[in-house]
Enzyme design. Sequence first.
Site, PDB file in Angstrom:
ATOM      1  N   GLY A   1       1.117   6.260  -1.985  1.00 13.62           N
ATOM      2  CA  GLY A   1       1.709   7.470  -1.424  1.00 13.62           C
ATOM      3  C   GLY A   1       2.094   8.487  -2.472  1.00 13.62           C
TER       4      GLY A   1
ATOM      5  CG  ASN B   1       6.663   9.531   4.160  1.00 17.35           C
ATOM      6  OD1 ASN B   1       5.554   9.807   4.637  1.00 17.35           O
ATOM      7  ND2 ASN B   1       7.037   8.283   3.890  1.00 17.35           N
TER       8      ASN B   1
ATOM      9  CG  PHE C   1      -2.780   8.120   6.217  1.00 17.14           C
ATOM     10  CD1 PHE C   1      -1.695   7.550   5.566  1.00 17.14           C
ATOM     11  CD2 PHE C   1      -3.545   7.299   7.054  1.00 17.14           C
ATOM     12  CE1 PHE C   1      -1.366   6.216   5.749  1.00 17.14           C
ATOM     13  CE2 PHE C   1      -3.231   5.966   7.246  1.00 17.14           C
ATOM     14  CZ  PHE C   1      -2.143   5.429   6.597  1.00 17.14           C
TER      15      PHE C   1
ATOM     16  CB  SER D   1       1.222   4.626   7.589  1.00 17.41           C
ATOM     17  OG  SER D   1       1.785   5.900   7.847  1.00 17.41           O
TER      18      SER D   1
ATOM     19  CG  ASN E   1       4.576   8.937   8.880  1.00 12.42           C
ATOM     20  OD1 ASN E   1       5.470   9.015   9.715  1.00 12.42           O
ATOM     21  ND2 ASN E   1       4.797   8.662   7.604  1.00 12.42           N
ATOM     22  CB  THR E   2      -1.761   7.244  11.232  1.00 10.94           C
ATOM     23  OG1 THR E   2      -1.818   7.937   9.991  1.00 10.94           O
ATOM     24  CG2 THR E   2      -3.112   7.342  11.934  1.00 10.94           C
TER      25      THR E   2
ATOM     26  CE  LYS F   1       2.874  -0.347   1.736  1.00 12.74           C
ATOM     27  NZ  LYS F   1       2.909   0.854   0.911  1.00 12.74           N
TER      28      LYS F   1
ATOM     29  CG  ASN G   1       4.094   1.529   4.783  1.00 13.87           C
ATOM     30  OD1 ASN G   1       4.751   2.533   4.477  1.00 13.87           O
ATOM     31  ND2 ASN G   1       2.781   1.541   4.853  1.00 13.87           N
TER      32      ASN G   1
HETATM   33  C1  LIG Z   1       6.484  10.278   0.469  1.00 14.43           C
HETATM   34  C2  LIG Z   1       5.941   8.916   0.704  1.00 14.43           C
HETATM   35  C3  LIG Z   1       4.606   8.767   1.038  1.00 14.43           C
HETATM   36  C4  LIG Z   1       4.076   7.495   1.256  1.00 14.43           C
HETATM   37  N1  LIG Z   1       2.752   7.370   1.562  1.00 14.43           N
HETATM   38  C5  LIG Z   1       2.218   6.135   1.709  1.00 14.43           C
HETATM   39  C6  LIG Z   1       0.842   5.984   1.947  1.00 14.43           C
HETATM   40  O1  LIG Z   1       0.080   6.941   1.981  1.00 14.43           O
HETATM   41  N2  LIG Z   1       0.369   4.711   2.120  1.00 14.43           N
HETATM   42  C7  LIG Z   1       1.180   3.610   2.070  1.00 14.43           C
HETATM   43  O2  LIG Z   1       0.687   2.487   2.212  1.00 14.43           O
HETATM   44  N3  LIG Z   1       2.495   3.738   1.812  1.00 14.43           N
HETATM   45  C8  LIG Z   1       3.027   4.964   1.640  1.00 14.43           C
HETATM   46  N4  LIG Z   1       4.362   5.095   1.372  1.00 14.43           N
HETATM   47  C9  LIG Z   1       5.214   3.867   1.361  1.00 14.43           C
HETATM   48  C10 LIG Z   1       5.403   3.307  -0.051  1.00 14.43           C
HETATM   49  O3  LIG Z   1       4.197   2.883  -0.598  1.00 14.43           O
HETATM   50  C11 LIG Z   1       6.403   2.134  -0.020  1.00 14.43           C
HETATM   51  O4  LIG Z   1       5.849   1.090   0.752  1.00 14.43           O
HETATM   52  C12 LIG Z   1       7.754   2.518   0.575  1.00 14.43           C
HETATM   53  O5  LIG Z   1       8.120   3.797   0.148  1.00 14.43           O
HETATM   54  C13 LIG Z   1       8.854   1.540   0.179  1.00 14.43           C
HETATM   55  O6  LIG Z   1       9.045   1.538  -1.221  1.00 14.43           O
HETATM   56  P1  LIG Z   1      10.248   2.341  -1.939  1.00 14.43           P
HETATM   57  O7  LIG Z   1      11.502   2.005  -1.194  1.00 14.43           O
HETATM   58  O8  LIG Z   1      10.224   1.866  -3.345  1.00 14.43           O
HETATM   59  O9  LIG Z   1       9.911   3.789  -1.828  1.00 14.43           O
HETATM   60  C14 LIG Z   1       4.915   6.361   1.148  1.00 14.43           C
HETATM   61  C15 LIG Z   1       6.253   6.506   0.789  1.00 14.43           C
HETATM   62  C16 LIG Z   1       6.769   7.763   0.562  1.00 14.43           C
HETATM   63  C17 LIG Z   1       8.216   7.893   0.162  1.00 14.43           C
END
Ligand SMILES: Cc1cc2nc3c(=O)[nH]c(=O)nc-3n(C[C@H](O)[C@H](O)[C@H](O)COP(=O)(O)O)c2cc1C
Length: 351
Positions: free
Chosen positions: A68, A116, A120, A181, A183-184, A214, A243
């Site tokens: 992400g 967020n 994607f 995710s 968001n989809t 994941k 996630n």
């Molecule tokens: C802005 C943002 C965008 C993200 N986009 C994706 C993504 O495209 N695909 C995905 O598998 N996880 C995505 N994540 C999730 C992160 O990979 C992670 O699983 C989640 O943020 C938990 O970790 P953290 O608490 O260290 O941020 C996103 C997280 C954030 C904050």
Amino acid sequence: MYQNIKKYIYKLDPETAHNLIEKSLYFLGEYLPYLLKPMSEKFSYEDRMLEQKILGMTFQNPVGLAAGFDKNASMLPALKALGFGFVEFGTVTPRPQEGNPKPRLFRYPKYNSIQNAMGFNNEGLEEVKSNLLKHYSLNMPIAANIGKNRTSKDKKIVEDYEVLIDGFKDISDFLVINLSSPNTPGLRDLQSKQFIEELFCMAQEKTDKPLFLKIAPDLDIVDVFEICHVAIENGAKGIVATNTTTDYSLLPGAQNFGGISGEVLCEKSFELFEALAQEFFTKTVLVSVGGISSAEEVYRRLKAGASLVELYSALIFEGPSVTKNINCDLLELMKKDGFKDISEVIGIDRK
Ligand SMILES: Cc1cc2nc3c(=O)[nH]c(=O)nc-3n(C[C@H](O)[C@H](O)[C@H](O)COP(=O)(O)O)c2cc1C
């Protein structure tokens, strides 16, 4: 120093700030590569005690960048210089897509958390491949996180993953299938036994590269066990948990859409991870992610059974020294407890 710079970054809206950082890190890798060495000297921390070989890949330290942050694999050389042990780029979809309407990224500094609803947004397979081709391989494991396009339905969904595996199998070290995710629309519903069986059956015929799944933190643990068993039986070599969460009660003032990450996700993510590890430690490679920001938390996840960890939100709140601080303090914790190598720590609570 980052705590001072942060005040200015926080004056920008979160997505503008992210785009600015993305452009800077891209520019650094592309046009000022001679700065990467001094940058690495400042931000990386190396010690043989932290190094491990997993599925034929060498990880110089256990702290990876979660998916992400680098959606288009445009910042890889700079991210390596920031001391990450590995980077998961993406989520990438076959065709480029803009993602959800803005605003879709919110920071909550009081809680060191982020919400967020990006959806994607990415430049699509072909563009990301050309970014990746410039830098692969990087002497650091690179994972491709792949997802379906928002508009793909029914049979087209498996085809999306098929095209992405074909596209990335020779220019990444492992692949992470993202069905988690929030968001989809409909994506999380694909975390079902039938779909995972079909998907991994197809995937393992396409490539010998390790395939990971994941998962979301909001699943019932019985469902987690079921889908992880099916994924492993059909060739998955690892599980990335977790996630972001859709439990909005965790974050005061949260929006009622999107996914929450950072400190408020920490316990929820750990709880699910520990249950997962009780079932799957030694049966597959476990990667723990969600709310990790300190060496103590990394140590807890490793002891619980994680071979690797990932973070995203902590990079925003702690800044570019985050991996160095964690790895340096982790080594101290290990030495204090008499460990001689990271492999001795992993899963010690399961033994
Ligand atoms: C802005 C943002 C965008 C993200 N986009 C994706 C993504 O495209 N695909 C995905 O598998 N996880 C995505 N994540 C999730 C992160 O990979 C992670 O699983 C989640 O943020 C938990 O970790 P953290 O608490 O260290 O941020 C996103 C997280 C954030 C904050």
